[in-house]
Design a protein around this motif. Structure first.
Motif, PDB file in Angstrom:
ATOM      1  N   MET A   1       0.751  -1.284  -0.045  1.00 50.58           N
ATOM      2  CA  MET A   1       0.194   0.002   0.025  1.00 50.58           C
ATOM      3  C   MET A   1       0.986   1.182   0.100  1.00 50.58           C
ATOM      4  SD  MET A   1      -3.192  -0.687   0.526  1.00 50.58           S
ATOM      5  CE  MET A   1      -4.139   0.148   1.728  1.00 50.58           C
ATOM      6  N   GLU A   2       0.406   2.313  -0.470  1.00 47.62           N
ATOM      7  CA  GLU A   2       0.937   3.635  -0.633  1.00 47.62           C
ATOM      8  C   GLU A   2       0.806   4.300   0.621  1.00 47.62           C
ATOM      9  OE1 GLU A   2       0.774   5.358  -4.829  1.00 47.62           O
ATOM     10  OE2 GLU A   2      -0.250   3.498  -4.755  1.00 47.62           O
ATOM     11  N   SER A   3       1.696   5.224   1.046  1.00 44.62           N
ATOM     12  CA  SER A   3       1.097   6.089   2.206  1.00 44.62           C
ATOM     13  C   SER A   3       1.792   7.504   1.694  1.00 44.62           C
ATOM     14  CB  SER A   3       1.894   5.707   3.416  1.00 44.62           C
ATOM     15  OG  SER A   3       1.637   6.657   4.344  1.00 44.62           O
ATOM     16  N   THR A 164       0.398  -7.101  -2.125  1.00 45.17           N
ATOM     17  CA  THR A 164      -0.340  -5.975  -1.612  1.00 45.17           C
ATOM     18  C   THR A 164      -1.333  -6.632  -0.653  1.00 45.17           C
ATOM     19  OG1 THR A 164      -2.143  -5.616  -3.297  1.00 45.17           O
ATOM     20  CG2 THR A 164      -0.017  -4.467  -3.694  1.00 45.17           C
ATOM     21  N   ASP A 165      -2.019  -5.593   0.035  1.00 41.91           N
ATOM     22  CA  ASP A 165      -3.176  -6.271   1.015  1.00 41.91           C
ATOM     23  C   ASP A 165      -4.202  -6.214   0.136  1.00 41.91           C
ATOM     24  OD1 ASP A 165      -1.761  -6.224   3.355  1.00 41.91           O
ATOM     25  OD2 ASP A 165      -3.119  -4.563   4.312  1.00 41.91           O
ATOM     26  N   LEU A 169      -8.463  -7.526   1.106  1.00 46.91           N
ATOM     27  CA  LEU A 169      -9.460  -6.724   1.360  1.00 46.91           C
ATOM     28  C   LEU A 169     -10.571  -6.896   0.228  1.00 46.91           C
ATOM     29  CD1 LEU A 169      -7.288  -3.412   1.392  1.00 46.91           C
ATOM     30  CD2 LEU A 169      -8.592  -4.579   3.514  1.00 46.91           C
ATOM     31  N   GLY A 170     -10.400  -7.842  -0.377  1.00 47.72           N
ATOM     32  CA  GLY A 170     -11.435  -8.263  -1.327  1.00 47.72           C
ATOM     33  C   GLY A 170     -11.292  -7.523  -2.589  1.00 47.72           C
ATOM     34  N   ILE A 171     -10.158  -6.806  -2.914  1.00 49.05           N
ATOM     35  CA  ILE A 171     -10.079  -6.032  -4.361  1.00 49.05           C
ATOM     36  C   ILE A 171      -9.179  -7.253  -5.077  1.00 49.05           C
ATOM     37  CG2 ILE A 171      -8.783  -4.364  -5.386  1.00 49.05           C
ATOM     38  CD1 ILE A 171      -9.015  -2.768  -2.695  1.00 49.05           C
ATOM     39  N   LEU A 172      -9.854  -7.679  -6.206  1.00 52.10           N
ATOM     40  CA  LEU A 172      -9.399  -8.760  -6.843  1.00 52.10           C
ATOM     41  C   LEU A 172      -8.867  -8.428  -8.303  1.00 52.10           C
ATOM     42  CD1 LEU A 172     -11.854 -11.560  -5.934  1.00 52.10           C
ATOM     43  CD2 LEU A 172      -9.574 -11.075  -4.703  1.00 52.10           C
ATOM     44  N   GLY A 173      -7.864  -9.038  -8.823  1.00 49.89           N
ATOM     45  CA  GLY A 173      -7.616  -9.040 -10.308  1.00 49.89           C
ATOM     46  C   GLY A 173      -6.561  -7.816 -10.674  1.00 49.89           C
ATOM     47  N   GLY A 174      -6.028  -7.097  -9.519  1.00 47.95           N
ATOM     48  CA  GLY A 174      -5.049  -6.074  -9.947  1.00 47.95           C
ATOM     49  C   GLY A 174      -4.770  -5.465  -8.623  1.00 47.95           C
ATOM     50  N   VAL A 277       0.382  -0.116   7.598  1.00 43.72           N
ATOM     51  CA  VAL A 277      -0.261  -1.209   7.033  1.00 43.72           C
ATOM     52  C   VAL A 277       0.370  -2.621   6.826  1.00 43.72           C
ATOM     53  CG1 VAL A 277      -0.009  -0.724   4.601  1.00 43.72           C
ATOM     54  CG2 VAL A 277      -2.093  -1.705   5.350  1.00 43.72           C
ATOM     55  N   LYS A 278       1.749  -2.700   6.285  1.00 39.76           N
ATOM     56  CA  LYS A 278       2.594  -3.713   6.137  1.00 39.76           C
ATOM     57  C   LYS A 278       2.895  -4.455   7.676  1.00 39.76           C
ATOM     58  CE  LYS A 278       5.163  -2.142   2.249  1.00 39.76           C
ATOM     59  NZ  LYS A 278       5.502  -0.856   1.994  1.00 39.76           N
TER      60      LYS A 278
END
Length: 364
Positions: A1-3, A164-165, A169-174, A277-278
Motif C-alpha cells: 500500500m502507498e502512504s 499488496t493487501d 481486502l477483497g480487491i481482486l484482479g489487480g 499497514v505492512k
C-alpha cells in the motif's frame, strides 16, 4: 500500500499511482487537443501544488490517445514502484461527462468497507477527483461537444496484487489506484523520528505545551477545524504513535489531543505502536468484543467478526446505532497511549468519520 501521510525527511519523494494515472490522462487529452506527442506534463496535486511528470509513451489520433507513465515511489519504493500505469483516453457522445474506469491490472472491489462501490474499479476518490480536475482545466471547450472516457490499466497489476493487501481486502484482479496528497513521502524510520522530535521541539520552543497528534493530512485538517491552536502545535505522527507519545513525555508536553479515523485508532487501541499497514492489521475480534460491551445483538457481533476492514465496521456500527461504541474505541486508545507515555501528560482521543464529523471521544 502507498502512504503519503508522513512528514518529509531528507529523502526523495515520489508520486502515487493516482498521480501517475492523472499524468497519463491529462497528457492523452492534450495530445488529442494539440495533435502532438506529450513528453512532459504538469499535474496539479490535491493541495494545488504542481508536479512535472515524464510521459514514457504517447500515441494519439483525432478521437483517442494512449499514454503511459512509470510510477516512481521515490526513496520509499513499494511494490508498485517502476510499474507502467497506462491510460486510454477516448472521446464519447456523453457531452460534458468525464468517465473513469479500470481496465486490465486494476483491481475490482468485491467487499464493502472500502468507501468504494462493490463491483467498481479500485480507484480511490482522490485520484478520480485529480483526473477530473486536471482534465477539466485544459478541456473546457472540448467538453462542450464531447464526453471523455479514461480507462486506466496496469499491465503487471495482476502479478503485483498478491504482494499488496488487496486480496485480503477483497480487491481482486489487480492493484488499486491510490493516494490522498498525490505524493509519496519516504518511510524512513530515522528521518521520520527526527521529524517528530523536531516538531515537538518547535512547539516547546514557541512556548506551548499542548500538541495535536494526527495520523495524516486529512485528520490534521479535521482536527484544525475543532481545535484552535497555533500551526506549530499540530504534529503528524503518521503510524508512529508509541514513539510520539514517548517523546512528548520526555520533552515535557502537558497535553496531547490524538485525532484519527477508525482504522489507525483501532490499531492503537489494540496496543500496536507502529500502525503502518505492512506491519499490522485490524483484529475484528477486538472490535466485536467492544460491540458486545455496548450490548450489540449476536447478529451484529458476528457481522463485525466477518467485517472486511475497520471502515466496514464503522459502516455496520453506524447502521445499528450502537451508542458509545466509538467512544469505547477511543477509551482503548487512551489506555494504551497513557501506558506508553508513563501517564506523564493528559490525553484526549478524538475519532472522526470520513466527512470530518467527531463520532468518538475519550474522555467525554
Amino acid at each position: 500500500m502507498e502512504s503519503d501521510s508522513v512528514p518529509k525527511g531528507k529523502m526523495r519523494t515520489g508520486y502515487t499511482t493516482g498521480t501517475s494515472a492523472t499524468a497519463g490522462a491529462k497528457a492523452g487529452v492534450l495530445a488529442i487537443l494539440n495533435q502532438e506527442k506529450i513528453g512532459l506534463i504538469d499535474i496539479t496535486l490535491p493541495k494545488k501544488s504542481k508536479i512535472q511528470i515524464k510521459v514514457e509513451k504517447c500515441e494519439f489520433d483525432n478521437q483517442s490517445a494512449h499514454c503511459y507513465v512509470i510510477k516512481d515511489g521515490g526513496d520509499d519504493p513499494d511494490v508498485t514502484h517502476g510499474a507502467e500505469i497506462h491510460t486510454n483516453v477516448s472521446l464519447t457522445a456523453n457531452v460534458g461527462k468525464i468517465e473513469i474506469d479500470g481496465g486490465d491490472g486494476v483491481g475490482r472491489v468485491t467487499k464493502p468497507g472500502l468507501g468504494l462501490e462493490v463491483g467498481s474499479a479500485a480507484i480511490n476518490p482522490t485520484p478520480k477527483k485529480m483526473i477530473t480536475e486536471n482534465i477539466t482545466e485544459i478541456a473546457q471547450d472540448l467538453l462542450k461537444k464531447n464526453g471523455i472516457k479514461v480507462l486506466i490499466s496496469v499491465p503487471k497489476g495482476k502479478e503485483l496484487a498478491p504482494k499488496t493487501d488487496n486480496p485480503r481486502l477483497g480487491i481482486l484482479g489487480g492493484i488499486s489506484i491510490l493516494g490522498t496528497s498525490g505524493i509519496v513521502v519516504p518511510y524512513s524510520t530515522a528521518s521520520f523520528a527526527a521529524s517528530i522530535r523536531q516538531s515537538i521541539d518547535v512547539t516547546i520552543a514557541m512556548g506551548n505545551d499542548t500538541v495535536v497528534l494526527t495520523t495524516g493530512g486529512r485528520s490534521e485538517d479535521y482536527a484544525r477545524s475543532i481545535i484552535t491552536l497555533p500551526d506549530h502545535c499540530f504534529v503528524q505522527m503518521g503510524d508512529f504513535s508509541g514513539y510520539t507519545v514517548q517523546q512528548c513525555a520526555k520533552k515535557g508536553i502537558k497535553k496531547a489531543y490524538v485525532a484519527g479515523f477508525i482504522g489507525k485508532l483501532t490499531k492503537m487501541g489494540m496496543g500496536v505502536k507502529q500502525t503502518h499497514v505492512k506491519g499490522s492489521k485490524v483484529d475484528m475480534e477486538f472490535l466485536a468484543d467492544l460491540a458486545q460491551k455496548c450490548n450489540a445483538s449476536d447478529d451484529t457481533i458476528q457481522e463485525i467478526k466477518k467485517a472486511n476492514t475497520a471502515r466496514h465496521v464503522f459502516e455496520i456500527v453506524s447502521g445499528k446505532d450502537l451508542k458509545g461504541y466509538f467512544d469505547l474505541v477511543c477509551a482503548q486508545v487512551y489506555n494504551q497511549l497513557r501506558k506508553h507515555s508513563e501517564e506523564k501528560f493528559d490525553i484526549d482521543v478524538i475519532m472522526f468519520d470520513f466527512d470530518g464529523n467527531t463520532i468518538g471521544k475519550y474522555p467525554r
